[in-house]
Scaffold this active site. Structure first.
Site, PDB file in Angstrom:
ATOM      1  N   GLU A  17       0.766  -1.115   0.177  1.00  0.00           N
ATOM      2  CA  GLU A  17      -0.101  -0.050   0.113  1.00  0.00           C
ATOM      3  C   GLU A  17       0.833   1.133  -0.014  1.00  0.00           C
ATOM      4  OE1 GLU A  17      -3.525   0.344   2.494  1.00  0.00           O
ATOM      5  OE2 GLU A  17      -2.105   2.303   3.537  1.00  0.00           O
ATOM      6  N   TYR A  49      -6.445   7.031  -0.658  1.00  0.00           N
ATOM      7  CA  TYR A  49      -7.395   8.288  -0.769  1.00  0.00           C
ATOM      8  C   TYR A  49      -7.541   8.955   0.463  1.00  0.00           C
ATOM      9  CZ  TYR A  49     -11.307  10.480  -3.473  1.00  0.00           C
ATOM     10  OH  TYR A  49     -12.302  11.274  -4.102  1.00  0.00           O
ATOM     11  N   GLY A 108     -15.194   5.359   3.784  1.00  0.00           N
ATOM     12  CA  GLY A 108     -14.179   6.452   4.187  1.00  0.00           C
ATOM     13  C   GLY A 108     -14.495   7.017   5.695  1.00  0.00           C
ATOM     14  N   ASP A 161     -20.587  -6.435  12.586  1.00  0.00           N
ATOM     15  CA  ASP A 161     -19.558  -6.026  11.687  1.00  0.00           C
ATOM     16  C   ASP A 161     -19.472  -7.121  10.348  1.00  0.00           C
ATOM     17  OD1 ASP A 161     -16.990  -4.455  11.214  1.00  0.00           O
ATOM     18  OD2 ASP A 161     -16.086  -6.179  11.161  1.00  0.00           O
ATOM     19  N   GLN A 179      -8.147  -4.336   7.671  1.00  0.00           N
ATOM     20  CA  GLN A 179      -7.325  -3.186   8.537  1.00  0.00           C
ATOM     21  C   GLN A 179      -6.250  -3.990   9.063  1.00  0.00           C
ATOM     22  OE1 GLN A 179      -9.216  -1.097  12.099  1.00  0.00           O
ATOM     23  NE2 GLN A 179      -9.004   0.617  10.647  1.00  0.00           N
TER      24      GLN A 179
END
Length: 306
Positions: A17, A49, A108, A161, A179
């Site tokens: 990443e 982003y 986001g 979740d 994550q």
């Protein structure tokens, strides 16, 4: 996303990443890292982003340059926060114009405070599954989503979740990238939960994200923003390495961080992880050291995702 690589060749696929650089010096550093990883042959590279589209133009430009000027396969992050549906369509079009057909669809984080209250744009989308469907409806795109081994900080519990992750996968996502986490059991239990909820969706890759720690201060900041946690034993180990001085002992912390990342990767490989995704912070050295310890030194010959 199509095949990430061929483990039968004795080499687990890996990916990295990057983040859009803030200035010319940072951009030069990014491209040095890009060239190192290009020789190592990752399955793909992702470009983050900024919250609320704060790095939108740089993200599109640099991701496009990765597609055009390297042999790497870029996956572009796209977030719904702060954008109208029309703006999101324009972003997807901008990626397509640069030949980018792999997108990681994310709701986001709120700009300014990632852990703050999330507010939907009045002409935008409320959830990541809506963004997945939007992107898929706009063309022949391969779409991934985020997953959360410790649960998203806004989810009331792990079952909720997991249900939402499965819903994103059912909406057309082909894989998820987790994550970052520091306890492999969290990743394994996530896979178990998805499999128990929907065996068909559990067949889609859940790619673990690893961050080799090179600074305790930076790691704590990243964890604070993500809502993830350091296991108590690891934090104690890192604190001892950092020392009591005004400045942490970065070399000692880094040694622990590389050891831990390598140990995690070895366990993940043994447990059948489909790929290893590394947070690089636009540096190559720490991730390269982990890859070397894992025996990943030669360029990949396996097929990359389309």
């Amino acid at each position: 996303m199509h095949r990430l690589g061929d483990p039968r060749g004795g080499r687990i696929p890996f990916s990295v990443e990057f983040s859009p650089p803030r200035d010319a010096d940072a951009e030069a550093r990014l491209w040095r890292a890009v060239r190192v990883f290009e020789r190592l042959g990752p399955a793909f590279v992702s470009m983050t982003y900024g919250a609320g589209g704060s790095t939108r133009d740089r993200t599109v430009r640099v991701t496009g340059e990765l597609a055009e000027a390297t042999t790497l396969l870029p996956v572009a992050h796209l977030t719904a926060v702060g954008h109208s549906v029309d703006e999101l369509r324009a972003m997807v079009g901008a990626y397509a114009d640069r030949g980018i057909t792999n997108i990681l669809a994310l709701r986001g984080d709120p700009p300014g405070n990632p852990l703050g209250e999330w507010e939907q744009h009045p002409e935008g989308l409320a959830h990541a599954d809506e963004l997945v469907r939007l992107v898929r409806d706009l063309g022949d795109f391969h779409v991934g989503v985020a997953s959360f081994p410790e649960g998203h900080h806004r989810s009331p519990d792990l079952d909720h979740d997991t249900r939402f992750l499965v819903h994103k996968l059912r909406s057309g996502a082909e894989y998820s990238i987790t994550q970052m986490f520091f306890d492999v059991e969290h990743y394994l239990r996530l896979r178990d939960r998805v499999a128990a909820f929907d065996a068909e969706q559990a067949a889609k890759p859940i790619i673990p994200e690893i961050m080799p720690i090179t600074s305790l201060r930076s790691a704590r900041r990243s964890l604070e923003l993500s809502g993830s946690k350091l296991p108590a034993a690891l934090e104690e180990r890192l604190v001892r390495a950092a020392g009591d001085g005004p400045d942490e002992n970065r070399a000692a912390v880094r040694e622990v961080g590389i050891d831990v990342a390598t140990e995690m990767c070895e366990r993940l490989i043994s447990e059948g992880a489909p790929c290893l995704h590394f947070i690089t912070l636009n540096f190559a050295r720490a991730t390269s050291e982990v890859l070397t310890r894992l025996g990943i030194e030669m360029p990949a010959t396996a097929a990359q995702p389309a």
